[in-house]
Scaffold this active site. Structure first.
Site, PDB file in Angstrom:
ATOM      1  N   ARG A 223    -115.007 -18.245  12.995  1.00  0.00           N
ATOM      2  CA  ARG A 223    -114.581 -19.137  11.900  1.00  0.00           C
ATOM      3  C   ARG A 223    -113.128 -18.861  11.532  1.00  0.00           C
ATOM      4  O   ARG A 223    -112.488 -17.972  12.086  1.00  0.00           O
ATOM      5  CB  ARG A 223    -115.478 -18.920  10.691  1.00  0.00           C
ATOM      6  CG  ARG A 223    -115.328 -17.522  10.111  1.00  0.00           C
ATOM      7  CD  ARG A 223    -116.264 -17.305   8.948  1.00  0.00           C
ATOM      8  NE  ARG A 223    -115.742 -16.296   8.045  1.00  0.00           N
ATOM      9  CZ  ARG A 223    -116.484 -15.601   7.203  1.00  0.00           C
ATOM     10  NH1 ARG A 223    -117.782 -15.793   7.148  1.00  0.00           N
ATOM     11  NH2 ARG A 223    -115.943 -14.708   6.397  1.00  0.00           N
TER      12      ARG A 223
ATOM     13  N   ASP B 281    -117.573 -11.812  17.838  1.00  0.00           N
ATOM     14  CA  ASP B 281    -117.848 -11.700  16.394  1.00  0.00           C
ATOM     15  C   ASP B 281    -119.116 -10.876  16.203  1.00  0.00           C
ATOM     16  O   ASP B 281    -119.807 -10.555  17.177  1.00  0.00           O
ATOM     17  CB  ASP B 281    -117.947 -13.081  15.726  1.00  0.00           C
ATOM     18  CG  ASP B 281    -117.388 -13.053  14.305  1.00  0.00           C
ATOM     19  OD1 ASP B 281    -117.897 -12.269  13.480  1.00  0.00           O
ATOM     20  OD2 ASP B 281    -116.432 -13.802  14.015  1.00  0.00           O
TER      21      ASP B 281
ATOM     22  N   ASN C 101    -108.050 -10.189  15.641  1.00  0.00           N
ATOM     23  CA  ASN C 101    -108.049 -11.001  14.425  1.00  0.00           C
ATOM     24  C   ASN C 101    -109.095 -10.572  13.400  1.00  0.00           C
ATOM     25  O   ASN C 101    -108.909 -10.776  12.205  1.00  0.00           O
ATOM     26  CB  ASN C 101    -108.263 -12.476  14.811  1.00  0.00           C
ATOM     27  CG  ASN C 101    -108.664 -13.306  13.618  1.00  0.00           C
ATOM     28  OD1 ASN C 101    -107.833 -13.637  12.775  1.00  0.00           O
ATOM     29  ND2 ASN C 101    -109.949 -13.631  13.519  1.00  0.00           N
TER      30      ASN C 101
ATOM     31  N   LYS D 241    -111.412  -3.744  -4.809  1.00  0.00           N
ATOM     32  CA  LYS D 241    -111.745  -2.987  -6.037  1.00  0.00           C
ATOM     33  C   LYS D 241    -110.518  -2.153  -6.361  1.00  0.00           C
ATOM     34  O   LYS D 241    -109.841  -1.667  -5.429  1.00  0.00           O
ATOM     35  CB  LYS D 241    -112.899  -1.994  -5.795  1.00  0.00           C
ATOM     36  CG  LYS D 241    -114.292  -2.588  -5.867  1.00  0.00           C
ATOM     37  CD  LYS D 241    -114.802  -2.637  -7.295  1.00  0.00           C
ATOM     38  CE  LYS D 241    -116.184  -3.267  -7.324  1.00  0.00           C
ATOM     39  NZ  LYS D 241    -116.479  -3.853  -8.617  1.00  0.00           N
TER      40      LYS D 241
ATOM     41  N   TYR E  82    -107.252  -2.432   1.823  1.00  0.00           N
ATOM     42  CA  TYR E  82    -106.819  -3.501   2.735  1.00  0.00           C
ATOM     43  C   TYR E  82    -105.314  -3.371   3.046  1.00  0.00           C
ATOM     44  O   TYR E  82    -104.902  -3.452   4.208  1.00  0.00           O
ATOM     45  CB  TYR E  82    -107.127  -4.838   2.063  1.00  0.00           C
ATOM     46  CG  TYR E  82    -106.846  -6.077   2.878  1.00  0.00           C
ATOM     47  CD1 TYR E  82    -107.620  -6.404   3.993  1.00  0.00           C
ATOM     48  CD2 TYR E  82    -105.824  -6.947   2.516  1.00  0.00           C
ATOM     49  CE1 TYR E  82    -107.370  -7.564   4.716  1.00  0.00           C
ATOM     50  CE2 TYR E  82    -105.581  -8.113   3.230  1.00  0.00           C
ATOM     51  CZ  TYR E  82    -106.359  -8.421   4.333  1.00  0.00           C
ATOM     52  OH  TYR E  82    -106.116  -9.575   5.041  1.00  0.00           O
TER      53      TYR E  82
HETATM   54  P1  NAD Z   1    -112.680 -14.733   7.729  1.00  0.00           P
HETATM   55  O1  NAD Z   1    -113.411 -13.812   6.840  1.00  0.00           O
HETATM   56  O2  NAD Z   1    -112.888 -16.200   7.574  1.00  0.00           O
HETATM   57  O3  NAD Z   1    -112.957 -14.352   9.271  1.00  0.00           O
HETATM   58  C1  NAD Z   1    -112.956 -13.015   9.714  1.00  0.00           C
HETATM   59  C2  NAD Z   1    -113.885 -12.921  10.920  1.00  0.00           C
HETATM   60  O4  NAD Z   1    -113.919 -11.550  11.350  1.00  0.00           O
HETATM   61  C3  NAD Z   1    -115.313 -13.320  10.561  1.00  0.00           C
HETATM   62  O5  NAD Z   1    -115.803 -14.242  11.508  1.00  0.00           O
HETATM   63  C4  NAD Z   1    -116.058 -12.018  10.595  1.00  0.00           C
HETATM   64  O6  NAD Z   1    -117.437 -12.147  10.934  1.00  0.00           O
HETATM   65  C5  NAD Z   1    -115.268 -11.229  11.645  1.00  0.00           C
HETATM   66  N1  NAD Z   1    -115.531  -9.800  11.495  1.00  0.00           N
HETATM   67  C6  NAD Z   1    -115.513  -9.082  10.363  1.00  0.00           C
HETATM   68  N2  NAD Z   1    -115.893  -7.819  10.626  1.00  0.00           N
HETATM   69  C7  NAD Z   1    -116.137  -7.744  11.955  1.00  0.00           C
HETATM   70  C8  NAD Z   1    -116.575  -6.704  12.810  1.00  0.00           C
HETATM   71  N3  NAD Z   1    -116.844  -5.467  12.337  1.00  0.00           N
HETATM   72  N4  NAD Z   1    -116.727  -6.971  14.111  1.00  0.00           N
HETATM   73  C9  NAD Z   1    -116.493  -8.207  14.611  1.00  0.00           C
HETATM   74  N5  NAD Z   1    -116.071  -9.237  13.846  1.00  0.00           N
HETATM   75  C10 NAD Z   1    -115.906  -8.997  12.522  1.00  0.00           C
HETATM   76  O7  NAD Z   1    -111.150 -14.342   7.579  1.00  0.00           O
HETATM   77  P2  NAD Z   1    -109.816 -15.177   7.936  1.00  0.00           P
HETATM   78  O8  NAD Z   1    -109.259 -15.649   6.647  1.00  0.00           O
HETATM   79  O9  NAD Z   1    -110.024 -16.121   9.043  1.00  0.00           O
HETATM   80  O10 NAD Z   1    -108.888 -13.957   8.397  1.00  0.00           O
HETATM   81  C11 NAD Z   1    -108.644 -13.610   9.748  1.00  0.00           C
HETATM   82  C12 NAD Z   1    -107.653 -12.472   9.797  1.00  0.00           C
HETATM   83  O11 NAD Z   1    -106.461 -12.819   9.087  1.00  0.00           O
HETATM   84  C13 NAD Z   1    -108.166 -11.184   9.142  1.00  0.00           C
HETATM   85  O12 NAD Z   1    -107.683 -10.072   9.853  1.00  0.00           O
HETATM   86  C14 NAD Z   1    -107.549 -11.245   7.768  1.00  0.00           C
HETATM   87  O13 NAD Z   1    -107.439  -9.970   7.192  1.00  0.00           O
HETATM   88  C15 NAD Z   1    -106.201 -11.848   8.086  1.00  0.00           C
HETATM   89  N6  NAD Z   1    -105.530 -12.505   6.954  1.00  0.00           N
HETATM   90  C16 NAD Z   1    -106.027 -13.647   6.384  1.00  0.00           C
HETATM   91  C17 NAD Z   1    -105.352 -14.239   5.329  1.00  0.00           C
HETATM   92  C18 NAD Z   1    -105.822 -15.514   4.668  1.00  0.00           C
HETATM   93  O14 NAD Z   1    -105.133 -16.022   3.779  1.00  0.00           O
HETATM   94  N7  NAD Z   1    -106.945 -16.088   5.044  1.00  0.00           N
HETATM   95  C19 NAD Z   1    -104.167 -13.666   4.853  1.00  0.00           C
HETATM   96  C20 NAD Z   1    -103.702 -12.508   5.446  1.00  0.00           C
HETATM   97  C21 NAD Z   1    -104.369 -11.941   6.516  1.00  0.00           C
END
Ligand code: NAD
Length: 468
Positions: free
Chosen positions: A239, A260, A310, A317, A375
């Protein structure tokens, strides 16, 4: 998630209301519609400070584009602009300018000291108000780390302040400004980065500085599908940003293995099924995960070319209230797992020549964030990892990171509305980014032509006010 304010403010009534109340009026960003779309169209002005080393290369990259090319003329400080080649017609910056530019591209590599900075004013002052919407400003300089003389280093470093300020002045029209710092002799490595930063693929990337090093000549690639023949692993692909990365790399020709956690298997298979990819259900923090992943790749493909780390989680917290498993899980998923997977893939020599590793940091990792000590620690650690690994990788392998700002995903949809609105608006483009904006940046890193791009952290944040 949809941004209702962005839609409303772009209706005639909404525009007038926003103007009279002094509210931000973000411009809708133009993103890539077709992969065979020209990287830039319209009127492009190119110029160089005297002594510019990149102007001929820029002239030939832009000369092959769909744009009508002009070069700055009638200015002593910009005389070298004419080296852009005969596809560029001279444009007298001292006379009335009738064009609306889709891009202003400036070669500042020739700046030798503070006095030379006046060339920036001479080029941009008469032209900046002539930029259309969704336009691009791109400046090419020399990496100050390579400048032996202090005045030259000062002038080259000054470009950073200039470009970041320009980005803030033009962002309200959906336009961006970025800076490419090249190493001596790395002009030939400019191609993929110039194309990316001038194109709609970089719609949400502004105020960024990219370091480009010298490397071997880039192999010839299919311009519409540059990743043809490459095998890519994308973690967290079921996703959000991960799904967009998988789709974008597949669009560019790669065979994608989406990974995933087992509970996300169904969603994951929907994503990989749609792109003819493979699904691998695995928790990357499991002690057996690196071996399991490497075994899968070895058995089915015999190798891996592109590794995109990714997968990520937040467990917010304040530090005093944080249970220890929140700390441990966040560090393990966002940082430790990537390092262990890479170690296994490299040890077994599965990551091949000209391979690419891309990690996901975050602006929280750069600026810090209330309630995110775990984080931000992990995401800043990602930057340290990328910078150190960039010095170690060999055989044309590169490693880079993207640091997303506010991207419209489930992660950000879960935020309280006030924090969500602040995150969306507090950037030069006054809106959130889309998962595809992160994915396009990763596709640029992955391109075989980006072989000089190593050890960078590019923020995909619309030039967020948070962080540097
Ligand atoms: P999201 O939560 O929608 O997707 C993250 C995915 O990682 C999920 O499908 C989840 O199941 C998978 N995942 C989590 N733990 C896992 C594990 N132990 N093993 C395998 N898969 C695992 O998050 P997103 O918003 O799509 O973010 C993607 C990346 O971008 C992440 O690294 C997040 O930290 C980073 N990020 C996102 C944003 C934002 O604004 N959305 C901003 C900065 C950084």
């Amino acid at each position: 998630m949809s941004d209702l304010y962005l839609r409303l403010v772009n209706t005639p009534v909404g525009k007038t209301a926003a103007q009279s109340l002094g509210l931000p009026a973000p411009a809708p960003l133009k993103r890539l519609k077709r992969t065979d779309q020209p990287f830039i169209e319209g009127e492009v002005l190119i110029g160089a400070a005297n002594g510019g080393k990149a102007i001929a290369t820029l002239g030939s990259i832009l000369g092959a584009s769909a744009a009508t090319l002009h070069h700055a003329s009638e200015s002593n400080r910009l005389a070298d602009s004419s080296k852009a080649g005969n596809k560029a017609r001279p444009l007298d910056l001292g006379s009335d300018i009738n064009q609306r530019f889709s891009a202003l591209v400036f070669d500042a590599t020739g700046l030798k000291g503070p006095a030379d900075l006046r060339a920036l004013y001479d080029f941009f002052h008469p032209t900046i108000k002539k930029l259309g919407s969704n336009a691009r400003v791109l400046v090419i300089g020399q990496n100050p780390a390579n400048c032996r003389k202090a005045p030259q280093a000062a002038a080259q470093r000054a470009l950073e302040g200039f470009v970041r300020s320009v980005g803030k002045e033009i962002g309200n029209k959906g336009s961006t400004a970025n800076l490419l710092w090249i190493a001596p002799g790395a002009e030939k490595q400019l191609d993929s980065s110039v194309r990316f930063f001038l194109s709609p693929r970089s719609a949400y990337v502004s105020g960024q500085i990219v370091k480009i090093g010298k490397s071997d000549a880039a192999p010839a690639t299919n311009p519409v599908a540059p990743l043809t023949g490459k095998v890519a692993l994308v973690t967290g692909a079921s996703r959000g940003i991960g799904a967009a990365i998988a789709e974008t790399l597949a669009r560019d020709g790669a065979t994608v293995i989406g990974l995933d956690i087992p509970p996300a298997r169904e969603e994951l298979e929907t994503v990989t099924g749609a792109i003819n990819g493979r699904a691998l259900a695995c928790d990357i923090t499991d002690g057996k995960a690196p071996k399991l992943i490497a075994d899968f790749l070895e058995e089915h493909f015999g190798r891996i070319d592109l590794v995109i780390h990714n997968a990520g989680i937040t467990r917010d917290k304040t530090l005093g209230n944080m249970p220890e498993h929140f700390w441990d899980m966040t560090i393990a998923v966002n940082l430790t797992a990537e390092e262990l997977i890479d170690e296994e893939l490299m040890h077994r020599e599965l990551l091949k020549e000209n391979g690419r590793i891309v990690c996901i940091s975050s602006i929280s990792g750069i600026a810090g964030n209330f309630g995110q000590t775990n984080y931000a620690t992990a995401k800043c650690g990602v930057i340290g990892y990328v910078e150190a690994m960039a010095r170690q990788v060999k055989n044309g392998i590169t490693i880079n990171a993207v640091a997303p700002g506010f991207i419209e995903t489930r992660m950000t949809a879960a935020m309280p509305i006030t924090i969500r609105e602040a995150g969306r608006r507090m950037n030069s483009l006054s809106q959130g980014g889309q998962p595809v904006d992160v994915a396009e940046t990763i596709a640029w890193y992955c391109s075989p032509a980006s072989n000089g791009v190593n050890g960078n952290v590019v923020r995909v944040c619309g030039q967020s006010l948070i962080g540097k």
